[in-house]
Design a protein around this motif. Structure first.
Motif, PDB file in Angstrom:
ATOM      1  N   GLY A 259     -18.247  -0.404  11.083  1.00 19.94           N
ATOM      2  CA  GLY A 259     -17.758  -1.168   9.941  1.00 19.94           C
ATOM      3  C   GLY A 259     -16.265  -1.390  10.031  1.00 19.94           C
ATOM      4  N   SER A 260     -15.711  -1.919   8.955  1.00 16.62           N
ATOM      5  CA  SER A 260     -14.288  -2.246   8.904  1.00 16.62           C
ATOM      6  C   SER A 260     -13.459  -1.001   8.588  1.00 16.62           C
ATOM      7  CB  SER A 260     -14.043  -3.317   7.834  1.00 16.62           C
ATOM      8  OG  SER A 260     -12.657  -3.516   7.630  1.00 16.62           O
ATOM      9  N   THR A 261     -12.231  -0.992   9.063  1.00 19.47           N
ATOM     10  CA  THR A 261     -11.291   0.081   8.726  1.00 19.47           C
ATOM     11  C   THR A 261     -10.326  -0.342   7.621  1.00 19.47           C
ATOM     12  OG1 THR A 261      -9.773  -0.656  10.481  1.00 19.47           O
ATOM     13  CG2 THR A 261     -11.382   1.055  11.039  1.00 19.47           C
ATOM     14  N   ASN A 262     -10.580  -1.497   7.009  1.00 23.70           N
ATOM     15  CA  ASN A 262      -9.693  -1.981   5.955  1.00 23.70           C
ATOM     16  C   ASN A 262     -10.172  -1.633   4.556  1.00 23.70           C
ATOM     17  OD1 ASN A 262      -7.960  -3.280   7.824  1.00 23.70           O
ATOM     18  ND2 ASN A 262      -9.339  -5.030   7.928  1.00 23.70           N
ATOM     19  N   GLU A 263     -11.371  -1.067   4.446  1.00 26.62           N
ATOM     20  CA  GLU A 263     -11.897  -0.746   3.129  1.00 26.62           C
ATOM     21  C   GLU A 263     -11.255   0.528   2.581  1.00 26.62           C
ATOM     22  OE1 GLU A 263     -13.581  -2.589   1.327  1.00 26.62           O
ATOM     23  OE2 GLU A 263     -14.477  -4.051   2.679  1.00 26.62           O
ATOM     24  N   LEU A 264     -11.307   0.657   1.275  1.00 28.91           N
ATOM     25  CA  LEU A 264     -10.687   1.774   0.582  1.00 28.91           C
ATOM     26  C   LEU A 264     -11.622   2.245  -0.518  1.00 28.91           C
ATOM     27  CD1 LEU A 264      -7.068   2.136  -0.652  1.00 28.91           C
ATOM     28  CD2 LEU A 264      -8.857   1.989  -2.365  1.00 28.91           C
ATOM     29  N   GLY A 265     -11.779   3.564  -0.641  1.00 29.36           N
ATOM     30  CA  GLY A 265     -12.591   4.138  -1.705  1.00 29.36           C
ATOM     31  C   GLY A 265     -11.719   4.901  -2.676  1.00 29.36           C
ATOM     32  N   LEU A 266     -11.979   4.747  -3.962  1.00 30.36           N
ATOM     33  CA  LEU A 266     -11.184   5.390  -4.996  1.00 30.36           C
ATOM     34  C   LEU A 266     -12.053   6.348  -5.800  1.00 30.36           C
ATOM     35  CD1 LEU A 266      -9.174   2.293  -6.210  1.00 30.36           C
ATOM     36  CD2 LEU A 266      -8.277   4.226  -4.962  1.00 30.36           C
ATOM     37  N   THR A 294       9.998  -3.286 -13.204  1.00 36.21           N
ATOM     38  CA  THR A 294       8.559  -3.062 -13.106  1.00 36.21           C
ATOM     39  C   THR A 294       7.857  -4.375 -12.805  1.00 36.21           C
ATOM     40  OG1 THR A 294       8.662  -1.222 -14.667  1.00 36.21           O
ATOM     41  CG2 THR A 294       6.510  -2.227 -14.292  1.00 36.21           C
ATOM     42  N   VAL A 295       7.061  -4.390 -11.734  1.00 39.56           N
ATOM     43  CA  VAL A 295       6.370  -5.602 -11.287  1.00 39.56           C
ATOM     44  C   VAL A 295       4.936  -5.221 -10.928  1.00 39.56           C
ATOM     45  CG1 VAL A 295       6.282  -7.413  -9.529  1.00 39.56           C
ATOM     46  CG2 VAL A 295       8.481  -6.669 -10.423  1.00 39.56           C
ATOM     47  N   ILE A 296       4.011  -6.121 -11.238  1.00 38.41           N
ATOM     48  CA  ILE A 296       2.611  -5.940 -10.851  1.00 38.41           C
ATOM     49  C   ILE A 296       2.371  -6.698  -9.557  1.00 38.41           C
ATOM     50  CG2 ILE A 296       0.216  -6.164 -11.556  1.00 38.41           C
ATOM     51  CD1 ILE A 296       1.911  -4.273 -13.255  1.00 38.41           C
ATOM     52  N   ILE A 297       1.809  -5.984  -8.573  1.00 38.65           N
ATOM     53  CA  ILE A 297       1.571  -6.544  -7.245  1.00 38.65           C
ATOM     54  C   ILE A 297       0.070  -6.527  -6.962  1.00 38.65           C
ATOM     55  CG2 ILE A 297       1.993  -6.261  -4.777  1.00 38.65           C
ATOM     56  CD1 ILE A 297       4.608  -4.959  -5.423  1.00 38.65           C
ATOM     57  N   PRO A 298      -0.494  -7.657  -6.523  1.00 37.76           N
ATOM     58  CA  PRO A 298      -1.899  -7.655  -6.104  1.00 37.76           C
ATOM     59  C   PRO A 298      -2.013  -7.357  -4.609  1.00 37.76           C
ATOM     60  CG  PRO A 298      -1.116  -9.903  -6.240  1.00 37.76           C
ATOM     61  CD  PRO A 298       0.067  -9.015  -6.561  1.00 37.76           C
ATOM     62  N   THR A 299      -2.642  -6.262  -4.279  1.00 36.63           N
ATOM     63  CA  THR A 299      -2.867  -5.911  -2.882  1.00 36.63           C
ATOM     64  C   THR A 299      -4.353  -6.006  -2.583  1.00 36.63           C
ATOM     65  OG1 THR A 299      -2.540  -4.194  -1.196  1.00 36.63           O
ATOM     66  CG2 THR A 299      -3.062  -3.467  -3.420  1.00 36.63           C
ATOM     67  N   VAL A 300      -4.700  -6.217  -1.333  1.00 34.90           N
ATOM     68  CA  VAL A 300      -6.096  -6.361  -0.926  1.00 34.90           C
ATOM     69  C   VAL A 300      -6.398  -5.295   0.115  1.00 34.90           C
ATOM     70  CG1 VAL A 300      -7.814  -7.835   0.160  1.00 34.90           C
ATOM     71  CG2 VAL A 300      -6.153  -8.821  -1.412  1.00 34.90           C
ATOM     72  N   GLU A 301      -7.401  -4.467  -0.164  1.00 34.26           N
ATOM     73  CA  GLU A 301      -7.871  -3.440   0.761  1.00 34.26           C
ATOM     74  C   GLU A 301      -9.271  -3.832   1.213  1.00 34.26           C
ATOM     75  OE1 GLU A 301      -6.192  -1.015   1.920  1.00 34.26           O
ATOM     76  OE2 GLU A 301      -4.444  -0.952   0.604  1.00 34.26           O
ATOM     77  N   GLY A 302      -9.374  -4.412   2.402  1.00 37.39           N
ATOM     78  CA  GLY A 302     -10.662  -4.881   2.888  1.00 37.39           C
ATOM     79  C   GLY A 302     -11.136  -6.072   2.077  1.00 37.39           C
ATOM     80  N   THR A 303     -12.201  -5.891   1.305  1.00 37.88           N
ATOM     81  CA  THR A 303     -12.719  -6.955   0.444  1.00 37.88           C
ATOM     82  C   THR A 303     -12.385  -6.719  -1.014  1.00 37.88           C
ATOM     83  OG1 THR A 303     -14.836  -5.779   0.229  1.00 37.88           O
ATOM     84  CG2 THR A 303     -14.636  -7.377   2.023  1.00 37.88           C
ATOM     85  N   ARG A 304     -11.586  -5.684  -1.307  1.00 37.46           N
ATOM     86  CA  ARG A 304     -11.312  -5.306  -2.691  1.00 37.46           C
ATOM     87  C   ARG A 304      -9.890  -5.687  -3.086  1.00 37.46           C
ATOM     88  NH1 ARG A 304     -11.799   0.845  -4.731  1.00 37.46           N
ATOM     89  NH2 ARG A 304     -13.768   0.122  -5.587  1.00 37.46           N
ATOM     90  N   PRO A 305      -9.719  -6.555  -4.103  1.00 40.42           N
ATOM     91  CA  PRO A 305      -8.385  -6.794  -4.650  1.00 40.42           C
ATOM     92  C   PRO A 305      -8.022  -5.679  -5.615  1.00 40.42           C
ATOM     93  CG  PRO A 305      -9.984  -8.174  -5.773  1.00 40.42           C
ATOM     94  CD  PRO A 305     -10.746  -7.412  -4.717  1.00 40.42           C
TER      95      PRO A 305
END
Length: 459
Positions: A259-266, A294-305
């Motif tokens: 599988g991908s190594t870009n996914e993240l589990g929380l 203070t700023v809100i940043i959208p990051t993408v981990e694999g397929t998860r924003p």
């Protein structure tokens, strides 16, 4: 004649071996890591060519190789299944690494119970605790199941006998540093023991179609304890991030053959152990009104924003040189962006202390966070608020240009879902998605200075 034994000195960090003791390892540069171990040379004389190969063992064109979808089974944890690539593959070997107390044993015991409840046999081998301690944890985690078998053992030969008698679908070894092979003279946890035990467990997993979870220790630097070759042996390597006293844990795959190594589990640590966090963006955003910096940043981990809150504090200091501190962000990236603000935007920020952190402890590595970091530092330096309900993303070049990033529509749609109304993004991304995204205001920026004016309008 009996085999002649000899000894070598093996580095316990990288596996480098030498016939004599050295204070500093030539392989990794570590000091006082060379340990004497016995080695028995192989005198089988099988170094020649192997004859009598079957047709299945002979080389053949790659186009003739038959490909079959390998069946997966779910672990009962959606976050773990996401990181693994959709579930566990029989015959695979997964290495789980993390700091003490981060939740490795709790997560694996919960997974064992869920798999056992689905009708598959599970064998949990512990080398650090007694079976009574495992039962106490299982009571607390509500992880009791009829098909879950537990044994406290460290001898690899005895473990193999238990595997043959139980025939489990899932095997858990807690931990690999406690297992030893009697034929090897070195102590458990040494390079030779860890390597040979891992290879033997992998052979049994592959030949019997057993999915194996192996738990590993870490060093004080946060790296896997023992030889790096262990990461090459296994199919998947998962790293837990997060302090043991922190509320949230992050599980990342640094290697995954399936599988991908870009996914993240929380995960969230509760009384019942680690619990999945499916909608993490809401947890990492504060409910209060934003302050300067203070700023809100959208990051993408694999397929998860994932929307995270980035905070910056810029303050004048009489000390030389000024401090540069970053938490969950690369400090070298901060220094580069400070130079861009100083040179291209003419902010006199070089004589100030700069502190940058990400709320919640999520580490940000992607370049799409560059523009948000610049806006946060400029906002704190000028003590000005950004637009309410705004997110900022984009890569920043050395000449101050704002470069396009991938998956811009995914980031914008996640912000819109959570109620944000304004987005500052690269001009190229703006042209790509301006016609397709509705219900949110987009502001395209070509230079960092343009992004600062858009994010912090006068008046």
């Amino acid at each position: 004649m009996p085999k002649k034994r000899k000894t070598v000195f093996v580095c316990q960090e990288c596996g480098y071996d030498t016939p004599k003791w050295l204070g500093k390892c030539p392989g990794c540069g570590s000091w006082n890591t060379m340990v004497e171990e016995s080695v028995t040379p192989d005198s089988s004389g099988s170094g020649g060519l192997r004859l009598g190969l079957s047709d299945a063992q002979r080389p053949r064109p790659i186009a003739d190789v038959q490909v079959e979808d390998q069946p997966r089974f779910l672990t009962g944890s959606g976050e773990l299944d996401r990181v693994l690539g959709g579930g566990v593959i029989p015959g695979s070997m997964v290495l789980i690494v993390g700091d003490p107390g981060v939740g490795k044993s709790s997560l694996t015991l919960r997974v064992c119970a869920e798999v056992a409840r689905s009708g598959r046999k599970v064998l949990y081998v512990t080398g650090e605790e007694s079976t009574r301690q495992i039962r106490m944890r299982a009571d607390r985690l509500h992880a009791l199941a009829d098909e879950l078998f537990v044994v406290s053992e460290t001898n690899l030969e005895t473990i193999e006998a238990h595997i043959r008698s139980t025939e489990p679908a899932l095997l858990v070894i807690d931990s690999i540093q406690t297992i030893f092979k009697p034929e090897i003279q070195s102590a458990p946890g040494s390079v030779s023991q860890v390597r040979e035990c891992a290879v033997e467990l992998l052979r049994m997993a592959k030949s019997n179609g057993i999915a194996a979870f192996v738990i590993g220790h870490v060093t004080k630097e946060g790296n896997l304890a023992g030889p790096r070759v262990l990461e090459h042996i296994v199919d998947t390597v998962l790293y837990f991030e997060g302090e043991r006293n922190a509320e949230y844990r992050v599980l990342r795959a640094v290697k995954n053959r399936f599988g991908s190594t870009n996914e993240l589990g929380l995960f969230e640590m509760r009384d019942m152990g680690l619990v999945d966090v499916p909608d993490a963006s809401r947890l990492f955003l504060s409910d209060r009104e934003s302050d300067s910096g203070t700023v809100i940043i959208p990051t993408v981990e694999g397929t998860r924003p994932l929307l995270v809150e980035l905070q910056a504090l810029v303050a004048p200091t009489p000390y030389v040189p000024p401090r540069r501190t970053a938490d969950s962000v690369d400090i070298k990236r901060i220094q580069l962006l400070l130079a861009v603000l100083e040179k291209r935007v003419h902010l006199q920020i070089g004589a100030c202390d700069v502190y940058v952190k990400v709320a919640g402890g999520i580490r940000i590595d992607e370049p799409a966070a560059d523009l948000g970091i610049c806006v946060a530092m400029a906002s704190s330096f000028a003590n000005r608020l950004i637009r309410p309900k705004m997110i900022v993303f984009g890569e920043v070049g050395l000449s101050g240009e704002v470069r396009a990033v991938s998956q811009a529509d995914l980031r914008v749609n996640e912000a819109r879902r959570l109620g944000f109304r304004h987005v500052v993004l690269p001009m190229k991304n703006y042209r790509q998605i301006a016609d397709s995204v509705k219900g949110i205001h987009l502001y395209g920026a070509e230079q960092v200075g343009d992004a600062l004016r858009l994010a912090m309008p006068k008046g």
